[in-house]
Design a protein around this motif. Structure first.
Motif, PDB file in Angstrom:
ATOM      1  N   SER A 451      58.703  13.539  35.254  1.00 14.66           N
ATOM      2  CA  SER A 451      58.319  13.730  36.497  1.00 14.66           C
ATOM      3  C   SER A 451      59.980  14.563  37.293  1.00 14.66           C
ATOM      4  O   SER A 451      61.342  14.029  36.495  1.00 14.66           O
ATOM      5  N   GLU A 452      59.278  15.025  37.874  1.00 20.26           N
ATOM      6  CA  GLU A 452      61.139  16.247  38.685  1.00 20.26           C
ATOM      7  C   GLU A 452      61.076  14.721  40.228  1.00 20.26           C
ATOM      8  O   GLU A 452      60.024  14.924  41.591  1.00 20.26           O
ATOM      9  N   LEU A 456      66.121  16.417  42.330  1.00 20.26           N
ATOM     10  CA  LEU A 456      66.243  17.328  40.999  1.00 20.26           C
ATOM     11  C   LEU A 456      66.253  16.719  39.830  1.00 20.26           C
ATOM     12  O   LEU A 456      67.103  17.438  39.039  1.00 20.26           O
ATOM     13  N   ASP A 457      66.912  15.615  40.018  1.00 21.56           N
ATOM     14  CA  ASP A 457      66.293  14.858  38.816  1.00 21.56           C
ATOM     15  C   ASP A 457      65.579  15.148  37.716  1.00 21.56           C
ATOM     16  O   ASP A 457      64.231  14.998  38.189  1.00 21.56           O
ATOM     17  N   ILE A 458      65.497  15.238  36.820  1.00 22.10           N
ATOM     18  CA  ILE A 458      64.630  14.802  35.619  1.00 22.10           C
ATOM     19  C   ILE A 458      64.122  13.294  35.049  1.00 22.10           C
ATOM     20  O   ILE A 458      64.848  12.997  34.077  1.00 22.10           O
ATOM     21  N   VAL A 471      68.013  13.024  33.566  1.00 21.48           N
ATOM     22  CA  VAL A 471      69.377  13.465  33.647  1.00 21.48           C
ATOM     23  C   VAL A 471      68.849  14.497  34.592  1.00 21.48           C
ATOM     24  O   VAL A 471      68.135  14.435  35.333  1.00 21.48           O
ATOM     25  N   ASN A 472      70.275  15.111  35.385  1.00 20.05           N
ATOM     26  CA  ASN A 472      70.402  15.778  36.517  1.00 20.05           C
ATOM     27  C   ASN A 472      69.718  17.326  35.581  1.00 20.05           C
ATOM     28  O   ASN A 472      69.471  17.424  34.481  1.00 20.05           O
ATOM     29  N   GLN A 473      69.344  18.541  36.856  1.00 26.99           N
ATOM     30  CA  GLN A 473      69.296  19.402  36.612  1.00 26.99           C
ATOM     31  C   GLN A 473      70.215  19.968  35.895  1.00 26.99           C
ATOM     32  O   GLN A 473      68.995  21.138  35.337  1.00 26.99           O
TER      33      GLN A 473
END
Length: 564
Positions: A451-452, A456-458, A471-473
């Motif tokens: 999910s995002e 905008l972290d994944i 993780v970050n973008q």
């Protein structure tokens, strides 16, 4: 204290002698004068043209700044390129030749206009916003006082209940002790009576022996029969079982038995408050309203999907409709309010979809692991948008930019990675951390969901790693969430479905513990959602942050309200 030169309630005095009453005013130098001091003022600076008027007819001419390069010169112009006031001598020196010049009065008016605007902004927007913040903080303090008071009352009441239960237990144990004592005493008393009877018989025997010993009658002595051998067989020794009390070990266990408080954290949100505006800007309109988590989440409705085997995934098409998929090739669209089936659609290959999602445009997307494809449904037609080689798509989600994030496994199931797509074009691959080690677990049965977040972290729920990996973008690891203790069923944390909400909370299903974990955007645990869940698997949320949970075994979707 008021300035005597400007207060209408005080007598105005001359600025030079400071004793005589004001009668004149120099509009050039902006000072008050008495008649006696006029001459002195006129000769004090002969380079200037002094405009003297009676005090009541004074003007508001500006006092031009003195020139830093030429003594006694006043700057009536302003160099817009050098950003300094300039006098006529400066202009004649060609130092500012070709520069854009403005009248000092114009710059003054612009500056005053800017100050007036900023003052207006302070009065009408910023100051009221700070007042609102004060009210908000005071309200939160009041809520905290009330909540903590309620908690203290509940703890006290629970303590009283526990004391009553302990008192009952104490009385029960004491009664059992009395019963044990009575039983054992009865046994011992019976034994004592039998021994005393033997003693009486022995005494009688001794008396008979005394008679025989004192008698000279041979027939009496010859006829005496002793019972000594009978008394040599002593009675059995009665050893009562003495009761013992073994206190239970309450250190460490008492807290769990009594109850525990959920952990708290004081978080700060950089953009938690916004300045009030009279007109809504697009940015302000898109800012989320801060919502509080409910202490007790509530089940709003339950939808029976009718899948024969398992229900795995759920995705919101709108606030009224949801897509579902299970352990067959059929994807079903349900009405949330009616719970009725609106549409069914089979996958193009006839395989079971491993995951489903809905794009910003409202199109259904599904991952076909065996077919190595990601497909989109447009106008009832299925189009393959991504076809992989040597990799298999496990799960998919739609991004805020209307792209796709796909988490996939290699053919040999020894590698996993996240790939960002725009249409069919690969834009980014996320697989390793800064030490070149895999971010995600691998293995044929390593379930993963993606999910995002709003920031905008994944976010990946990695069942094999027993962690939520965020993780970050740019793909840099931010944190790993590995669960929280205590959990409802004391089982190992095994995340499955995952979703995020408008507050950037991350929600992940924990099938082992029949609950959903809520953590914040930095990985701090907030609370559990239980709501009678059974084998929660896929998750999604609607535009108003209602949570939808696909329950694997009973094939039901629960709609849960967890925010105020």
């Amino acid at each position: 204290m008021m300035d005597p030169r400007t207060s209408a309630q005080d007598v105005m005095r001359c600025d030079l002698c400071e004793t005589a009453l004001v009668q004149m005013y120099c509009d050039t130098c902006l000072i008050n004068l008495c008649k006696a001091c006029v001459g002195e003022h006129m000769i004090s600076d002969v380079s200037r043209k002094h405009e003297l008027v009676t005090f009541q007819f004074r003007k508001s001419n500006p006092l031009y700044p003195g020139c830093t390069s030429h003594d006694k010169e006043r700057c009536e112009m302003y160099c817009n390129q050098c950003h300094i006031p300039v006098c006529s001598t400066c202009l004649a020196s060609n130092q500012h030749l070709g520069h854009k010049l403005l009248k000092t009065m114009q710059v003054l008016e612009e500056k005053k206009e800017k100050i007036a605007k900023e003052k207006n902004e302070l009065n009408e927007t910023i100051n009221p916003t700070y007042q609102d913040i004060v009210s908000d903080v005071q309200n939160r303090m009041s809520q905290l006082e009330k909540k903590c008071g309620d908690l203290s009352t509940a703890i006290t009441k629970h303590g009283e209940d526990c004391h009553r239960e302990i008192d009952k237990l104490v009385q029960k144990l004491k009664a059992e002790v009395e019963e044990m004592k009575t039983t054992q005493l009865h046994t011992l008393q019976k034994h004592l009576d039998e021994v005393n009877k033997k003693i009486s018989e022995i005494n009688d025997e001794i008396n008979s022996m005394d008679v025989a010993l004192d008698s000279n009658d041979t027939s009496t002595v010859f006829s005496f029969m002793s019972n000594v051998d009978e008394y040599k067989n002593l009675p059995q020794k009665i050893l009562p079982s003495l009761p013992k009390f073994t206190p239970g070990r309450i250190q460490g266990k008492l807290c769990k038995l009594f109850g525990t408080l959920s952990p708290i954290s004081v978080r700060s949100e950089e953009h938690g408050y916004s300045v009030k505006t009279t007109q809504k800007s697009p940015e302000a309109a898109s800012s989320p309203v801060i919502k509080q988590l409910l202490d007790e989440p509530q089940t709003v409705t339950t939808i029976h999907t009718g899948y024969e085997y398992c229900l795995d995934n759920v995705a919101c098409l709108s606030d009224e409709e949801i897509w579902t998929s299970g352990e067959d090739s059929t994807m079903k669209l349900f009405s949330i309010n009616q719970g009725s089936l609106l549409k069914s659609m089979r996958t193009k290959s006839g395989n079971t979809p491993t995951d489903i999602a809905v794009t910003n445009s409202g199109d259904l997307v599904y991952a076909d692991y065996r077919d190595r494809t990601v497909n989109i449904v447009k106008n009832e037609e299925i189009q393959t948008v991504i076809r992989l080689k040597k990799w298999n798509p496990r799960c998919v989600c739609s991004t805020s930019s209307d792209g796709l994030l796909v988490i996939m496994d290699s053919d040999d199931c020894k590698q996993s990675k996240v790939v960002r797509y725009s249409g069919s074009t690969k834009k980014q691959t996320i697989q390793f951390n800064d030490q070149s080690k895999p971010l995600y677990s691998s293995g044929r049965f390593s379930i993963k969901y993606i999910s995002e977040n709003r920031n905008l972290d994944i976010c990946v729920a990695d069942w094999g790693a027993k962690a939520v990996v965020v993780v970050n973008q740019a793909g840099r690891l931010r944190f790993r969430y590995t669960g929280h203790t205590p959990v409802p069923k004391n089982q190992l944390f095994c995340p499955r479905g995952i979703t995020t909400d408008s507050q950037s909370h991350i929600l992940t299903a924990d099938g082992n513990n029949d609950c959903v974990h809520i953590i914040d955007q930095d990985g701090q645990f907030l609370r559990y959602i239980v709501c009678g869940l059974s084998e929660p698997w896929g998750l999604c949320k609607d535009t108003t942050n209602n949570l939808f949970v696909a329950q694997c075994i009973n094939k039901q979707v629960k709609k849960i309200k967890y925010q105020q």
